[in-house]
Design an enzyme around this catalytic site. Structure first.
Site, PDB file in Angstrom:
ATOM      1  N   SER A 240     -11.228  34.804  12.026  1.00 19.81           N
ATOM      2  CA  SER A 240     -12.213  34.600  10.948  1.00 19.81           C
ATOM      3  C   SER A 240     -12.100  35.675   9.867  1.00 19.81           C
ATOM      4  O   SER A 240     -12.176  35.374   8.664  1.00 19.81           O
ATOM      5  CB  SER A 240     -13.640  34.540  11.506  1.00 19.81           C
ATOM      6  OG  SER A 240     -13.905  35.625  12.359  1.00 19.81           O
ATOM      7  N   HIS A 270     -11.535  31.165  19.582  1.00 22.98           N
ATOM      8  CA  HIS A 270     -12.258  32.213  18.833  1.00 22.98           C
ATOM      9  C   HIS A 270     -13.758  31.959  19.021  1.00 22.98           C
ATOM     10  O   HIS A 270     -14.237  31.883  20.160  1.00 22.98           O
ATOM     11  CB  HIS A 270     -11.781  32.173  17.379  1.00 22.98           C
ATOM     12  CG  HIS A 270     -12.225  33.307  16.505  1.00 22.98           C
ATOM     13  ND1 HIS A 270     -12.709  34.494  17.006  1.00 22.98           N
ATOM     14  CD2 HIS A 270     -12.268  33.442  15.143  1.00 22.98           C
ATOM     15  CE1 HIS A 270     -13.012  35.307  15.992  1.00 22.98           C
ATOM     16  NE2 HIS A 270     -12.771  34.681  14.857  1.00 22.98           N
ATOM     17  N   HIS A 317      -8.847  38.604  25.891  1.00 25.03           N
ATOM     18  CA  HIS A 317      -8.943  39.027  24.491  1.00 25.03           C
ATOM     19  C   HIS A 317      -7.557  39.423  23.985  1.00 25.03           C
ATOM     20  O   HIS A 317      -6.737  39.923  24.757  1.00 25.03           O
ATOM     21  CB  HIS A 317      -9.902  40.216  24.314  1.00 25.03           C
ATOM     22  CG  HIS A 317     -10.398  40.344  22.923  1.00 25.03           C
ATOM     23  ND1 HIS A 317      -9.721  41.041  21.957  1.00 25.03           N
ATOM     24  CD2 HIS A 317     -11.491  39.812  22.320  1.00 25.03           C
ATOM     25  CE1 HIS A 317     -10.390  40.948  20.822  1.00 25.03           C
ATOM     26  NE2 HIS A 317     -11.466  40.202  21.001  1.00 25.03           N
ATOM     27  N   ARG A 326     -19.837  44.383  23.623  1.00 26.82           N
ATOM     28  CA  ARG A 326     -20.817  43.402  23.133  1.00 26.82           C
ATOM     29  C   ARG A 326     -21.335  42.559  24.311  1.00 26.82           C
ATOM     30  O   ARG A 326     -22.475  42.104  24.313  1.00 26.82           O
ATOM     31  CB  ARG A 326     -20.177  42.507  22.062  1.00 26.82           C
ATOM     32  CG  ARG A 326     -19.660  43.297  20.859  1.00 26.82           C
ATOM     33  CD  ARG A 326     -18.845  42.429  19.920  1.00 26.82           C
ATOM     34  NE  ARG A 326     -17.674  41.855  20.573  1.00 26.82           N
ATOM     35  CZ  ARG A 326     -16.852  40.983  20.005  1.00 26.82           C
ATOM     36  NH1 ARG A 326     -17.061  40.574  18.777  1.00 26.82           N
ATOM     37  NH2 ARG A 326     -15.804  40.516  20.664  1.00 26.82           N
ATOM     38  N   ASP A 372     -18.390  36.246  24.081  1.00 23.01           N
ATOM     39  CA  ASP A 372     -18.853  34.859  24.202  1.00 23.01           C
ATOM     40  C   ASP A 372     -19.252  34.477  25.622  1.00 23.01           C
ATOM     41  O   ASP A 372     -19.864  33.435  25.834  1.00 23.01           O
ATOM     42  CB  ASP A 372     -17.755  33.908  23.699  1.00 23.01           C
ATOM     43  CG  ASP A 372     -17.446  34.145  22.234  1.00 23.01           C
ATOM     44  OD1 ASP A 372     -18.403  34.250  21.455  1.00 23.01           O
ATOM     45  OD2 ASP A 372     -16.268  34.249  21.880  1.00 23.01           O
TER      46      ASP A 372
HETATM   47  N1  HAX Z   1      -8.050  31.774  30.964  1.00 22.02           N
HETATM   48  C1  HAX Z   1      -6.835  31.269  31.261  1.00 22.02           C
HETATM   49  N2  HAX Z   1      -5.677  31.700  30.726  1.00 22.02           N
HETATM   50  C2  HAX Z   1      -5.770  32.735  29.886  1.00 22.02           C
HETATM   51  C3  HAX Z   1      -6.972  33.343  29.553  1.00 22.02           C
HETATM   52  C4  HAX Z   1      -8.161  32.817  30.123  1.00 22.02           C
HETATM   53  N3  HAX Z   1      -9.365  33.284  29.810  1.00 22.02           N
HETATM   54  N4  HAX Z   1      -6.746  34.348  28.668  1.00 22.02           N
HETATM   55  C5  HAX Z   1      -5.412  34.369  28.460  1.00 22.02           C
HETATM   56  N5  HAX Z   1      -4.814  33.389  29.172  1.00 22.02           N
HETATM   57  C6  HAX Z   1      -3.407  33.016  29.200  1.00 22.02           C
HETATM   58  C7  HAX Z   1      -2.949  32.636  27.808  1.00 22.02           C
HETATM   59  O1  HAX Z   1      -3.318  31.283  27.509  1.00 22.02           O
HETATM   60  C8  HAX Z   1      -1.450  32.860  27.901  1.00 22.02           C
HETATM   61  O2  HAX Z   1      -0.898  31.784  28.623  1.00 22.02           O
HETATM   62  P1  HAX Z   1       0.606  31.250  28.312  1.00 22.02           P
HETATM   63  O3  HAX Z   1       1.503  32.443  28.507  1.00 22.02           O
HETATM   64  O4  HAX Z   1       0.788  30.174  29.314  1.00 22.02           O
HETATM   65  O5  HAX Z   1       0.580  30.774  26.905  1.00 22.02           O
HETATM   66  C9  HAX Z   1      -1.374  34.115  28.801  1.00 22.02           C
HETATM   67  O6  HAX Z   1      -2.611  34.143  29.538  1.00 22.02           O
HETATM   68  C10 HAX Z   1      -1.219  35.408  28.045  1.00 22.02           C
HETATM   69  O7  HAX Z   1      -2.271  35.489  27.093  1.00 22.02           O
HETATM   70  P2  HAX Z   1      -2.816  36.905  26.596  1.00 22.02           P
HETATM   71  O8  HAX Z   1      -1.701  37.602  25.917  1.00 22.02           O
HETATM   72  O9  HAX Z   1      -3.516  37.598  27.714  1.00 22.02           O
HETATM   73  O10 HAX Z   1      -3.965  36.461  25.578  1.00 22.02           O
HETATM   74  P3  HAX Z   1      -3.803  36.031  24.046  1.00 22.02           P
HETATM   75  O11 HAX Z   1      -3.867  37.270  23.233  1.00 22.02           O
HETATM   76  O12 HAX Z   1      -2.678  35.121  23.819  1.00 22.02           O
HETATM   77  O13 HAX Z   1      -5.138  35.187  23.829  1.00 22.02           O
HETATM   78  C11 HAX Z   1      -7.453  34.695  23.967  1.00 22.02           C
HETATM   79  C12 HAX Z   1      -6.393  35.789  23.733  1.00 22.02           C
HETATM   80  C13 HAX Z   1      -8.817  35.273  23.694  1.00 22.02           C
HETATM   81  C14 HAX Z   1      -7.199  33.547  22.992  1.00 22.02           C
HETATM   82  C15 HAX Z   1      -7.350  34.218  25.438  1.00 22.02           C
HETATM   83  O14 HAX Z   1      -7.662  35.285  26.307  1.00 22.02           O
HETATM   84  C16 HAX Z   1      -8.229  33.030  25.745  1.00 22.02           C
HETATM   85  O15 HAX Z   1      -7.810  31.891  25.501  1.00 22.02           O
HETATM   86  N6  HAX Z   1      -9.495  33.253  26.279  1.00 22.02           N
HETATM   87  C17 HAX Z   1     -10.419  32.174  26.519  1.00 22.02           C
HETATM   88  C18 HAX Z   1     -11.082  31.723  25.236  1.00 22.02           C
HETATM   89  C19 HAX Z   1     -12.057  32.779  24.715  1.00 22.02           C
HETATM   90  O16 HAX Z   1     -12.892  33.287  25.440  1.00 22.02           O
HETATM   91  N7  HAX Z   1     -11.957  33.079  23.420  1.00 22.02           N
HETATM   92  C20 HAX Z   1     -12.848  34.034  22.763  1.00 22.02           C
HETATM   93  C21 HAX Z   1     -12.174  35.376  22.515  1.00 22.02           C
HETATM   94  C22 HAX Z   1     -13.077  36.380  21.813  1.00 22.02           C
HETATM   95  C23 HAX Z   1     -13.387  35.913  20.445  1.00 22.02           C
HETATM   96  O17 HAX Z   1     -12.563  35.815  19.551  1.00 22.02           O
HETATM   97  N8  HAX Z   1     -14.604  35.542  20.238  1.00 22.02           N
HETATM   98  O18 HAX Z   1     -14.970  34.919  19.123  1.00 22.02           O
END
Ligand code: HAX
Length: 438
Positions: A240, A270, A317, A326, A372
């Site tokens: 964002s 996000h 994250h 938070r 979240d």
């Molecule tokens: N559940 C399952 N798998 C997860 C995971 C979770 N909570 N978090 C990461 N992973 C997976 C990723 O999908 C990725 O898988 P692939 O290699 O198969 O593609 C792997 O673990 C490595 O990811 P990472 O490097 O640890 O995490 P990223 O930086 O790529 O992604 C995210 C960060 C926040 C997008 C991710 O942790 C996620 O999808 N979390 C769940 C959704 C969520 O809670 N989002 C909110 C984040 C905070 C925010 O921005 N708030 O607004």
């Protein structure tokens, strides 16, 4: 000139000159290097932009102008119920100084004065199908307000680039001031048969927002102040913030830029994660016959989610490598105000169970909960149960951080953003070159 605007100019304009000198005299200092993997994996860890308002430490969490969340809880002015006023953190992000109670009150008064939303914005919202997601409504409403942009009008008249910050200040203040009214309108239109509630100018910004949503409980007013304070900013690279900055770099005004940023916040990885957390917990409970799940049930459900190739929402994250402060701030609020709440108990059990399972996959870099994972449970406790609306609340708060940064961008003369991009054939050629050199 208004006092706050003058203060901003006194802070920002000298820094603009300093930055020019910095670039001229030290522009060729090398800051780091990056890898092929980083380019493919969302540029994580690559420094690519400057954001003055906050900085995220992977281990410690966010610092707003150098202050951590626990520090700010003690230093920022508070409303009734003990929670900090979001007006205070706005002042801090804007000026870099801690506000006095009077400073926060002046922001409150300024936003109340500027809060009139033009009628065509409500007319536009009323023309949308009722099933339109609240975030779509929110983004469209912000865009519809673009008719009011001082910056766009000044640019048309040929404003000198040194003055960009001035109309941008007006847009940023007006836009933030109007967002609670717009968000409340969307909520009441979508879930409360279009019965709207007039603002109460005697209340502070957060409490008035809760009031316009239909909540008069002091506890909910306090929660809203906390919520709107902790979601404001998370340095510049999140989707964002970065989107708002990027769109603004083309000199698109605050309304275009924020609307774009909100479309990014609406993604499930996000900001939309806050609604997904609640949906996921409800599905989990239903899966186990609507009874209180055990830790074993939760572990099984997490494994099932992962096996289905889905993410566990609220965990992980891109930068943080510890429990999000938070999350902790909301957990402490829950411990004080709703310790016996059943959903809070489930959230606590998730905290005990999920990280170990995520760690055991060996690939998830941060197994800990993010902001979240907790917010929905608090809102449900006070009766705000319509979880599709939650990301709008996040958006109202996030606007404070991203718009303040946008204002700093214009004051500092930030240029149009234009990173380079390459093809995978180019990447493969680099790999061949590296092999030959080795
Ligand atoms: N559940 C399952 N798998 C997860 C995971 C979770 N909570 N978090 C990461 N992973 C997976 C990723 O999908 C990725 O898988 P692939 O290699 O198969 O593609 C792997 O673990 C490595 O990811 P990472 O490097 O640890 O995490 P990223 O930086 O790529 O992604 C995210 C960060 C926040 C997008 C991710 O942790 C996620 O999808 N979390 C769940 C959704 C969520 O809670 N989002 C909110 C984040 C905070 C925010 O921005 N708030 O607004």
């Amino acid at each position: 000139m208004d006092k706050l605007k003058e203060k901003f100019a006194q802070k920002a304009l000298p820094l603009a000159d300093e930055i020019k000198t910095l670039i001229k005299e030290h522009g060729n200092i090398v800051l780091g290097s990056y890898t092929l993997e980083q380019v493919y994996h969302g540029m994580k860890g690559m420094i690519g932009m400057v954001t003055e308002t906050s900085k995220l430490d992977p281990e410690e969490g966010i610092r707003f102008r150098g202050y951590s969340i626990p520090e700010l809880r003690l230093k920022l002015p508070r409303g009734a119920g003990g929670e900090n006023l979001p007006e205070g953190i706005f002042y801090l992000l804007l000026t870099g100084e801690l506000p006095t109670e009077d400073d926060a009150r002046e922001v409150s008064n300024a936003w109340a004065r500027r809060s009139h939303v033009p009628k065509h914005v409500f007319d536009m919202l009323d023309s949308l199908p009722m099933a339109t997601h609240p975030m779509t409504q929110f983004s469209l409403a912000i865009l519809a307000m673009q008719t009011e942009s001082n910056f766009a009008a000044a640019y048309r008249k040929g404003i000198n680039k040194k003055q960009y910050w001035d109309p941008m200040f007006e847009d940023v203040m007006n836009c933030i001031a109007r967002l609670p009214r717009i968000a409340a309108y969307i909520y009441r239109r979508t879930y409360k048969n279009g019965v709207h509630i007039e603002p109460n100018p005697k209340l502070d910004w957060g409490a008035n927002f809760a009031h316009m949503l239909g909540f008069e409980d002091e506890g909910m007013h306090a929660l809203m102040r906390l919520y709107l304070t902790i979601h404001v900013d998370h340095e510049g690279g999140n989707v964002s913030a970065h989107t708002t900055h990027l769109v603004g770099s083309a000199l698109s005004d605050a309304y275009y830029s924020l609307s774009a940023g909100m479309n990014g916040l609406a993604g499930p990885l996000h900001g939309l994660a806050n609604q997904e957390v609640v949906r996921w917990i409800y599905d989990l409970r239903q899966f186990y016959g609507d009874k209180m799940p055990s830790k074993e049930d939760i572990a099984e459900y997490v494994e099932k989610t992962l096996a289905e190739g889905r993410v566990v929402p609220g965990y992980g994250h891109a930068v943080l490598r510890k429990t999000d402060p938070r999350y902790i701030a909301q957990m402490e609020f829950a411990q004080t105000h709703l310790a016996d709440d059943e959903l809070f108990k489930i959230v606590q059990m998730l905290y005990e169970v999920v990280p170990e399972i995520l760690k055991s996959t060996g690939k998830i870099k941060n197994p800990w909960p993010n902001v979240d994972a907790h917010s929905g449970v608090l809102l449900i406790h006070y009766g705000l149960t319509e979880y599709d609306f939650y990301t709008v609340l996040f958006g109202v708060s996030r606007a404070i951080g991203v718009l303040t940064s946008l204002l700093w961008d214009r004051a500092l003369g930030s240029p149009i953003e234009r990173p380079g991009s390459v093809t995978s054939d180019w990447m493969k050629a680099q790999v061949e070159k590296a092999k030959t050199t080795a």
